[in-house]
Scaffold this motif. Sequence first.
Motif, PDB file in Angstrom:
ATOM      1  N   ILE A 195       0.807  -1.220   0.000  1.00 47.50           N
ATOM      2  CA  ILE A 195       0.000   0.000   0.000  1.00 47.50           C
ATOM      3  C   ILE A 195       0.842   1.273   0.000  1.00 47.50           C
ATOM      4  CG2 ILE A 195      -1.962  -1.114   1.130  1.00 47.50           C
ATOM      5  CD1 ILE A 195      -1.127   0.195   3.756  1.00 47.50           C
ATOM      6  N   ILE A 205       6.676   7.325  11.004  1.00 45.89           N
ATOM      7  CA  ILE A 205       6.451   5.883  11.188  1.00 45.89           C
ATOM      8  C   ILE A 205       7.476   5.215  12.098  1.00 45.89           C
ATOM      9  CG2 ILE A 205       5.129   5.480   9.057  1.00 45.89           C
ATOM     10  CD1 ILE A 205       7.730   4.514   7.767  1.00 45.89           C
ATOM     11  N   HIS A 217      -6.015  -0.116   8.822  1.00 41.81           N
ATOM     12  CA  HIS A 217      -5.473  -1.459   8.908  1.00 41.81           C
ATOM     13  C   HIS A 217      -5.426  -2.001  10.337  1.00 41.81           C
ATOM     14  CE1 HIS A 217      -1.941   1.264   8.112  1.00 41.81           C
ATOM     15  NE2 HIS A 217      -1.714   0.897   9.337  1.00 41.81           N
ATOM     16  N   GLY A 222      -1.295  -4.725  14.207  1.00 43.23           N
ATOM     17  CA  GLY A 222       0.011  -4.137  14.498  1.00 43.23           C
ATOM     18  C   GLY A 222       0.017  -3.395  15.826  1.00 43.23           C
ATOM     19  N   GLY A 224       2.526  -0.733  16.288  1.00 46.03           N
ATOM     20  CA  GLY A 224       3.185   0.551  16.122  1.00 46.03           C
ATOM     21  C   GLY A 224       4.576   0.589  16.740  1.00 46.03           C
ATOM     22  N   LEU A 225       5.075  -0.573  17.191  1.00 48.11           N
ATOM     23  CA  LEU A 225       6.400  -0.597  17.819  1.00 48.11           C
ATOM     24  C   LEU A 225       7.486  -1.186  16.919  1.00 48.11           C
ATOM     25  CD1 LEU A 225       5.612  -1.660  21.500  1.00 48.11           C
ATOM     26  CD2 LEU A 225       6.258   0.603  20.652  1.00 48.11           C
ATOM     27  N   SER A 251       6.879  -0.083  -0.965  1.00 39.53           N
ATOM     28  CA  SER A 251       7.887   0.554  -0.110  1.00 39.53           C
ATOM     29  C   SER A 251       9.176  -0.248  -0.127  1.00 39.53           C
ATOM     30  CB  SER A 251       7.397   0.604   1.344  1.00 39.53           C
ATOM     31  OG  SER A 251       6.085   1.098   1.426  1.00 39.53           O
ATOM     32  N   PHE A 253      12.455  -0.610   2.514  1.00 35.17           N
ATOM     33  CA  PHE A 253      13.169  -0.257   3.741  1.00 35.17           C
ATOM     34  C   PHE A 253      14.587  -0.788   3.631  1.00 35.17           C
ATOM     35  CE2 PHE A 253      10.082   1.498   6.723  1.00 35.17           C
ATOM     36  CZ  PHE A 253       8.887   1.200   6.082  1.00 35.17           C
TER      37      PHE A 253
HETATM   38  P1  ADP Z   1       2.884  -1.789  13.088  1.00 37.74           P
HETATM   39  O1  ADP Z   1       2.877  -2.746  14.223  1.00 37.74           O
HETATM   40  O2  ADP Z   1       1.667  -0.926  13.036  1.00 37.74           O
HETATM   41  O3  ADP Z   1       3.213  -2.421  11.776  1.00 37.74           O
HETATM   42  P2  ADP Z   1       5.423  -0.403  12.808  1.00 37.74           P
HETATM   43  O4  ADP Z   1       6.168   0.454  13.770  1.00 37.74           O
HETATM   44  O5  ADP Z   1       6.108  -1.642  12.338  1.00 37.74           O
HETATM   45  O6  ADP Z   1       4.045  -0.760  13.484  1.00 37.74           O
HETATM   46  O7  ADP Z   1       5.029   0.474  11.551  1.00 37.74           O
HETATM   47  C1  ADP Z   1       4.433   1.747  11.771  1.00 37.74           C
HETATM   48  C2  ADP Z   1       3.496   2.084  10.630  1.00 37.74           C
HETATM   49  O8  ADP Z   1       4.231   2.291   9.427  1.00 37.74           O
HETATM   50  C3  ADP Z   1       2.507   0.975  10.298  1.00 37.74           C
HETATM   51  O9  ADP Z   1       1.370   1.032  11.122  1.00 37.74           O
HETATM   52  C4  ADP Z   1       2.173   1.271   8.857  1.00 37.74           C
HETATM   53  O10 ADP Z   1       1.219   2.289   8.784  1.00 37.74           O
HETATM   54  C5  ADP Z   1       3.494   1.836   8.307  1.00 37.74           C
HETATM   55  N1  ADP Z   1       4.289   0.809   7.607  1.00 37.74           N
HETATM   56  C6  ADP Z   1       5.340   0.107   8.094  1.00 37.74           C
HETATM   57  N2  ADP Z   1       5.865  -0.726   7.171  1.00 37.74           N
HETATM   58  C7  ADP Z   1       5.140  -0.549   6.042  1.00 37.74           C
HETATM   59  C8  ADP Z   1       5.180  -1.098   4.721  1.00 37.74           C
HETATM   60  N3  ADP Z   1       6.096  -2.027   4.367  1.00 37.74           N
HETATM   61  N4  ADP Z   1       4.261  -0.654   3.825  1.00 37.74           N
HETATM   62  C9  ADP Z   1       3.346   0.282   4.167  1.00 37.74           C
HETATM   63  N5  ADP Z   1       3.252   0.841   5.387  1.00 37.74           N
HETATM   64  C10 ADP Z   1       4.129   0.442   6.325  1.00 37.74           C
END
Ligand code: ADP
Length: 271
Positions: A195, A205, A217, A222, A224-225, A251, A253
Motif C-alpha cells: 500500500i 512511522i 489497517h 500491528g 506501532g512498535l 515501499s 526499507f
Molecule cells: P505496526 O505494528 O503498526 O506495523 P510499525 O512500527 O512496524 O508498526 O510500523 C508503523 C506504521 O508504518 C505501520 O502502522 C504502517 O502504517 C506503516 N508501515 C510500516 N511498514 C510498512 C510497509 N512495508 N508498507 C506500508 N506501510 C508500512
Amino acid sequence: SRSGMPSRHVTARVAPLGSRLVLALVEDRTRERRVEAVRRDFVANVSHELKTPVGAIRLLAEAVGDAADDPEAVKRFAGRMLTESDRLSRLVQQVIELSRLQGDDPLEAPMPVSLDDVIAVAVDTSAIDADSKRIQVVTGGVHGLEVYGSQEQVTAAVANLVANAVSYSGNDSTVLVTAKADERTVEISVVDQGIGIPETEMDRIFERFYRVDPARHRSTGGTGLGLSIVKHVAATHGGDVRVWSVEGQGSTFTLTLPRHLSSTFNQEALL
Ligand code: ADP
C-alpha cells in the motif's frame, strides 16, 4: 621560577576550561531530563495501549457468558478473543524488546553474525502470514556476508521489516529481501509492492506506537512498535534505517549495519 608566573595567565587558562565544564554539566542535566521525559511518555503510552486489548478481551468474555445458548456467537467471540490476545502478547513481547534496547548496555558481547542465517529466520517468521496471502518472499543479493553485532537484535530488526512488508501488501504479490555490502557496511533491503506510505508520514512511522491511519489497517493487529525497534537496533549498531515509498505502489526499507566492530554507537539519535 614557576610560582613566579603572572597570575592572570593562570586565570586566563582556567576560566574557559571551567565554563566548558559547567556547560557540559548543564548539557548532561538537560539530557537526563529529556531521557526521563521520554521514559515517562513511554510508560504512559504502554499503559494506554495495553488497556485496549485487555478491555476488549474482558467485554468478549462477558459476551461469551451471555451467549451460552448461541454456539455460533460463542465461536465468533472466542475467535476475536484469540485475535486480541495475540495482539496483546505481541505488544508485551515488543515492549520487552524495546526496553532491553533502551537499557544501559544494549549491545552486549557483539560478534560476527551470518546475514544468511538472519534473513532465513526472518523470512521463516512471516511464512505463515505470507502463505495465507499467497505472497512470495524472495531472497537475493550477496551471500556469505556478516554483520558485527547482536544476532538476536539484527534478526528481530529484519524480521520486523519482512513482517511489515507482508502485512502491508495485497494478496499474490512479491516481497524481495536482498543483501549487499561495501567495505565497511552491509545493506539489507526489503522491497514490497504494497500500500505504500504517504510522504507526509514517512518521518513519523519510526516513532513508538505511531501507525498510519490505524483504522484502515486495524486488521493487521500491528502495535506501532516494530519500526521503532528497527530504529533502535540500527542505532545501537551504529547503522541506520531508511525508507522509500510511493503510495499505492510499494515501499523499500533499507537497514545499514557495520561489517566490523563499530565505534559509532549512536544512543543520542534515539531521543
Ligand atoms: P505496526 O505494528 O503498526 O506495523 P510499525 O512500527 O512496524 O508498526 O510500523 C508503523 C506504521 O508504518 C505501520 O502502522 C504502517 O502504517 C506503516 N508501515 C510500516 N511498514 C510498512 C510497509 N512495508 N508498507 C506500508 N506501510 C508500512
